[in-house]
Design a protein around this motif. Structure first.
Motif, PDB file in Angstrom:
ATOM      1  N   GLN A  60       0.832  -1.212   0.000  1.00 41.84           N
ATOM      2  CA  GLN A  60       0.000   0.000   0.000  1.00 41.84           C
ATOM      3  C   GLN A  60       0.864   1.259   0.000  1.00 41.84           C
ATOM      4  O   GLN A  60       0.559   2.225  -0.689  1.00 41.84           O
ATOM      5  N   ASP A  61       1.956   1.253   0.759  1.00 40.45           N
ATOM      6  CA  ASP A  61       2.886   2.393   0.766  1.00 40.45           C
ATOM      7  C   ASP A  61       3.563   2.553  -0.594  1.00 40.45           C
ATOM      8  O   ASP A  61       3.680   3.670  -1.114  1.00 40.45           O
ATOM      9  N   LEU A  62       3.999   1.443  -1.167  1.00 41.14           N
ATOM     10  CA  LEU A  62       4.624   1.478  -2.487  1.00 41.14           C
ATOM     11  C   LEU A  62       3.646   2.016  -3.523  1.00 41.14           C
ATOM     12  O   LEU A  62       4.028   2.823  -4.379  1.00 41.14           O
ATOM     13  N   ARG A  63       2.408   1.593  -3.431  1.00 40.35           N
ATOM     14  CA  ARG A  63       1.372   2.056  -4.370  1.00 40.35           C
ATOM     15  C   ARG A  63       1.287   3.582  -4.347  1.00 40.35           C
ATOM     16  O   ARG A  63       1.229   4.216  -5.398  1.00 40.35           O
ATOM     17  N   SER A  64       1.313   4.174  -3.187  1.00 35.95           N
ATOM     18  CA  SER A  64       1.258   5.637  -3.076  1.00 35.95           C
ATOM     19  C   SER A  64       2.476   6.285  -3.714  1.00 35.95           C
ATOM     20  O   SER A  64       2.358   7.299  -4.420  1.00 35.95           O
ATOM     21  N   ARG A  65       3.654   5.713  -3.494  1.00 30.24           N
ATOM     22  CA  ARG A  65       4.880   6.279  -4.070  1.00 30.24           C
ATOM     23  C   ARG A  65       4.866   6.146  -5.594  1.00 30.24           C
ATOM     24  O   ARG A  65       5.262   7.068  -6.303  1.00 30.24           O
ATOM     25  N   LEU A  66       4.415   5.005  -6.093  1.00 26.51           N
ATOM     26  CA  LEU A  66       4.354   4.805  -7.545  1.00 26.51           C
ATOM     27  C   LEU A  66       3.327   5.730  -8.191  1.00 26.51           C
ATOM     28  O   LEU A  66       3.530   6.228  -9.296  1.00 26.51           O
ATOM     29  N   ARG A  67       2.234   5.984  -7.490  1.00 24.01           N
ATOM     30  CA  ARG A  67       1.200   6.866  -8.036  1.00 24.01           C
ATOM     31  C   ARG A  67       1.735   8.287  -8.226  1.00 24.01           C
ATOM     32  O   ARG A  67       1.325   8.997  -9.135  1.00 24.01           O
ATOM     33  N   GLU A  68       2.663   8.693  -7.371  1.00 20.81           N
ATOM     34  CA  GLU A  68       3.282  10.018  -7.495  1.00 20.81           C
ATOM     35  C   GLU A  68       3.966  10.190  -8.850  1.00 20.81           C
ATOM     36  O   GLU A  68       4.013  11.302  -9.383  1.00 20.81           O
ATOM     37  N   VAL A  69       4.498   9.097  -9.410  1.00 23.95           N
ATOM     38  CA  VAL A  69       5.198   9.171 -10.696  1.00 23.95           C
ATOM     39  C   VAL A  69       4.254   9.693 -11.773  1.00 23.95           C
ATOM     40  O   VAL A  69       4.654  10.474 -12.629  1.00 23.95           O
ATOM     41  N   PHE A  70       2.986   9.307 -11.720  1.00 22.57           N
ATOM     42  CA  PHE A  70       2.019   9.736 -12.725  1.00 22.57           C
ATOM     43  C   PHE A  70       1.623  11.200 -12.550  1.00 22.57           C
ATOM     44  O   PHE A  70       1.020  11.773 -13.441  1.00 22.57           O
ATOM     45  N   LEU A 138       2.506   7.458 -19.871  1.00 22.16           N
ATOM     46  CA  LEU A 138       1.953   7.296 -18.517  1.00 22.16           C
ATOM     47  C   LEU A 138       0.859   8.334 -18.352  1.00 22.16           C
ATOM     48  O   LEU A 138       1.143   9.527 -18.289  1.00 22.16           O
ATOM     49  N   ARG A 139      -0.371   7.894 -18.275  1.00 27.32           N
ATOM     50  CA  ARG A 139      -1.490   8.839 -18.318  1.00 27.32           C
ATOM     51  C   ARG A 139      -2.513   8.598 -17.228  1.00 27.32           C
ATOM     52  O   ARG A 139      -2.657   7.508 -16.710  1.00 27.32           O
ATOM     53  N   ARG A 140      -3.253   9.670 -16.981  1.00 27.82           N
ATOM     54  CA  ARG A 140      -4.455   9.604 -16.146  1.00 27.82           C
ATOM     55  C   ARG A 140      -5.644   9.657 -17.091  1.00 27.82           C
ATOM     56  O   ARG A 140      -5.605  10.341 -18.113  1.00 27.82           O
ATOM     57  N   CYS A 141      -6.696   8.965 -16.751  1.00 25.04           N
ATOM     58  CA  CYS A 141      -7.906   8.953 -17.565  1.00 25.04           C
ATOM     59  C   CYS A 141      -8.419  10.388 -17.698  1.00 25.04           C
ATOM     60  O   CYS A 141      -8.432  11.148 -16.723  1.00 25.04           O
ATOM     61  N   GLU A 142      -8.859  10.751 -18.908  1.00 27.88           N
ATOM     62  CA  GLU A 142      -9.352  12.108 -19.148  1.00 27.88           C
ATOM     63  C   GLU A 142     -10.820  12.291 -18.779  1.00 27.88           C
ATOM     64  O   GLU A 142     -11.329  13.405 -18.877  1.00 27.88           O
ATOM     65  N   ASP A 145     -14.619  12.423 -14.031  1.00 24.30           N
ATOM     66  CA  ASP A 145     -14.975  11.776 -12.775  1.00 24.30           C
ATOM     67  C   ASP A 145     -14.200  10.484 -12.542  1.00 24.30           C
ATOM     68  O   ASP A 145     -14.592   9.650 -11.733  1.00 24.30           O
ATOM     69  N   CYS A 146     -13.079  10.300 -13.242  1.00 22.18           N
ATOM     70  CA  CYS A 146     -12.279   9.077 -13.121  1.00 22.18           C
ATOM     71  C   CYS A 146     -10.870   9.436 -12.674  1.00 22.18           C
ATOM     72  O   CYS A 146     -10.264  10.380 -13.183  1.00 22.18           O
ATOM     73  N   ALA A 147     -10.345   8.670 -11.729  1.00 24.35           N
ATOM     74  CA  ALA A 147      -8.996   8.909 -11.222  1.00 24.35           C
ATOM     75  C   ALA A 147      -8.042   7.774 -11.589  1.00 24.35           C
ATOM     76  O   ALA A 147      -6.928   7.713 -11.091  1.00 24.35           O
ATOM     77  N   ARG A 148      -8.478   6.876 -12.470  1.00 25.17           N
ATOM     78  CA  ARG A 148      -7.641   5.740 -12.853  1.00 25.17           C
ATOM     79  C   ARG A 148      -6.472   6.194 -13.722  1.00 25.17           C
ATOM     80  O   ARG A 148      -6.521   7.223 -14.366  1.00 25.17           O
ATOM     81  N   VAL A 149      -5.420   5.393 -13.718  1.00 23.51           N
ATOM     82  CA  VAL A 149      -4.262   5.634 -14.569  1.00 23.51           C
ATOM     83  C   VAL A 149      -4.146   4.491 -15.562  1.00 23.51           C
ATOM     84  O   VAL A 149      -4.753   3.434 -15.391  1.00 23.51           O
ATOM     85  N   PHE A 150      -3.355   4.723 -16.605  1.00 25.41           N
ATOM     86  CA  PHE A 150      -3.075   3.665 -17.568  1.00 25.41           C
ATOM     87  C   PHE A 150      -1.767   3.979 -18.277  1.00 25.41           C
ATOM     88  O   PHE A 150      -1.247   5.095 -18.189  1.00 25.41           O
ATOM     89  N   VAL A 151      -1.235   2.990 -18.962  1.00 25.11           N
ATOM     90  CA  VAL A 151      -0.067   3.176 -19.810  1.00 25.11           C
ATOM     91  C   VAL A 151      -0.563   3.032 -21.237  1.00 25.11           C
ATOM     92  O   VAL A 151      -1.103   1.996 -21.619  1.00 25.11           O
ATOM     93  N   ASP A 152      -0.420   4.088 -22.014  1.00 23.20           N
ATOM     94  CA  ASP A 152      -0.887   4.091 -23.399  1.00 23.20           C
ATOM     95  C   ASP A 152       0.136   3.380 -24.281  1.00 23.20           C
ATOM     96  O   ASP A 152       1.169   3.946 -24.618  1.00 23.20           O
ATOM     97  N   LEU A 153      -0.158   2.151 -24.644  1.00 23.81           N
ATOM     98  CA  LEU A 153       0.740   1.391 -25.502  1.00 23.81           C
ATOM     99  C   LEU A 153       0.257   1.377 -26.949  1.00 23.81           C
ATOM    100  O   LEU A 153       0.745   0.591 -27.765  1.00 23.81           O
ATOM    101  N   ARG A 160      -7.076   7.999 -24.599  1.00 28.80           N
ATOM    102  CA  ARG A 160      -7.422   9.083 -23.683  1.00 28.80           C
ATOM    103  C   ARG A 160      -8.080   8.602 -22.398  1.00 28.80           C
ATOM    104  O   ARG A 160      -8.127   9.332 -21.416  1.00 28.80           O
ATOM    105  N   TYR A 161      -8.641   7.398 -22.433  1.00 32.26           N
ATOM    106  CA  TYR A 161      -9.426   6.912 -21.299  1.00 32.26           C
ATOM    107  C   TYR A 161      -8.872   5.585 -20.792  1.00 32.26           C
ATOM    108  O   TYR A 161      -8.304   4.808 -21.556  1.00 32.26           O
ATOM    109  N   CYS A 162      -9.101   5.335 -19.506  1.00 31.28           N
ATOM    110  CA  CYS A 162      -8.627   4.088 -18.916  1.00 31.28           C
ATOM    111  C   CYS A 162      -9.292   2.893 -19.575  1.00 31.28           C
ATOM    112  O   CYS A 162      -8.687   1.850 -19.735  1.00 31.28           O
TER     113      CYS A 162
END
Length: 189
Positions: A60-70, A138-142, A145-153, A160-162
């Motif tokens: 859970q702590d790692l998840r927070s640190r990784l989320r900062e990268v986005f 490395l993107r956040r959904c546009e 009302d969505c806070a999800r992230v994704f990697v656009d491959l 543009r969306y998760c």
């Protein structure tokens, strides 16, 4: 951009992990060790011993640190975060062939703690993205009302969306309905 299979798997695991956070979906999707164990099974993470509450807190702590990268403003800032995450994991790269995956590299020692394993694997996957000059993937959904992230491959980096079936379609339908209401208002005026 050439992304190896194991890097793509790590990026998928990264996205799945980041999207379990309560700030994303309103509830903690990794609330206990059983949920963490199910996550490990779904992501086919190997060489894991039995999980503990300490593993849960560490992930859970790692998840927070990784989320900062986005959320960083520059590749330099993101790379500092990634470097600190990977360094703290104490990476131990080794070539391995197991299950149905073929030869690939593990960046963790055998039977490492899950938090260290994820920090090494996910951090290295992010490092490869930055090294390739592809940080814009490395993107956040546009969707507003969505806070999800994704990697656009996608080949042309146009995603543009998760998930185009949910967020993308929902926004397209809303825009269509707004245009219809506007056209009806003009016709009735």
């Amino acid at each position: 951009m050439l992304i190896t299979h194991d890097t793509e798997c790590a990026l998928n695991t990264l996205v799945e992990l980041l999207n379990t956070a309560p700030e994303v979906c309103g509830t903690e999707l990794l609330p206990d060790v059983a949920a963490l164990d199910a996550f490990v099974v779904r992501q086919e993470i190997s060489e894991i011993d039995s999980l503990t509450e300490g593993d849960l807190r560490s992930v859970q702590d790692l998840r927070s640190r990784l989320r900062e990268v986005f959320g960083t403003e520059s590749t330099a800032a993101a790379s500092e975060l990634v470097n600190s995450i990977v360094a703290a994991a104490g990476t131990t790269p080794r070539l391995i062939n197991h299950d149905h995956h073929g030869w690939h590299i593990h960046y963790f020692a055998p039977h490492a703690a899950l938090g260290d394993l994820l920090a090494a694997e996910l951090g290295m996957a992010l490092a490869f993205i930055f090294m390739a000059g592809e940080s814009e993937r490395l993107r956040r959904c546009e969707a507003p009302d969505c806070a999800r992230v994704f990697v656009d491959l996608s080949r042309n980096r146009s995603r543009r969306y998760c998930d185009s079936r949910t967020c993308g379609n929902r926004l397209h339908v809303a825009a269509y309905r707004a245009r219809q209401r506007s056209a009806e208002a003009v016709a009735s005026a």
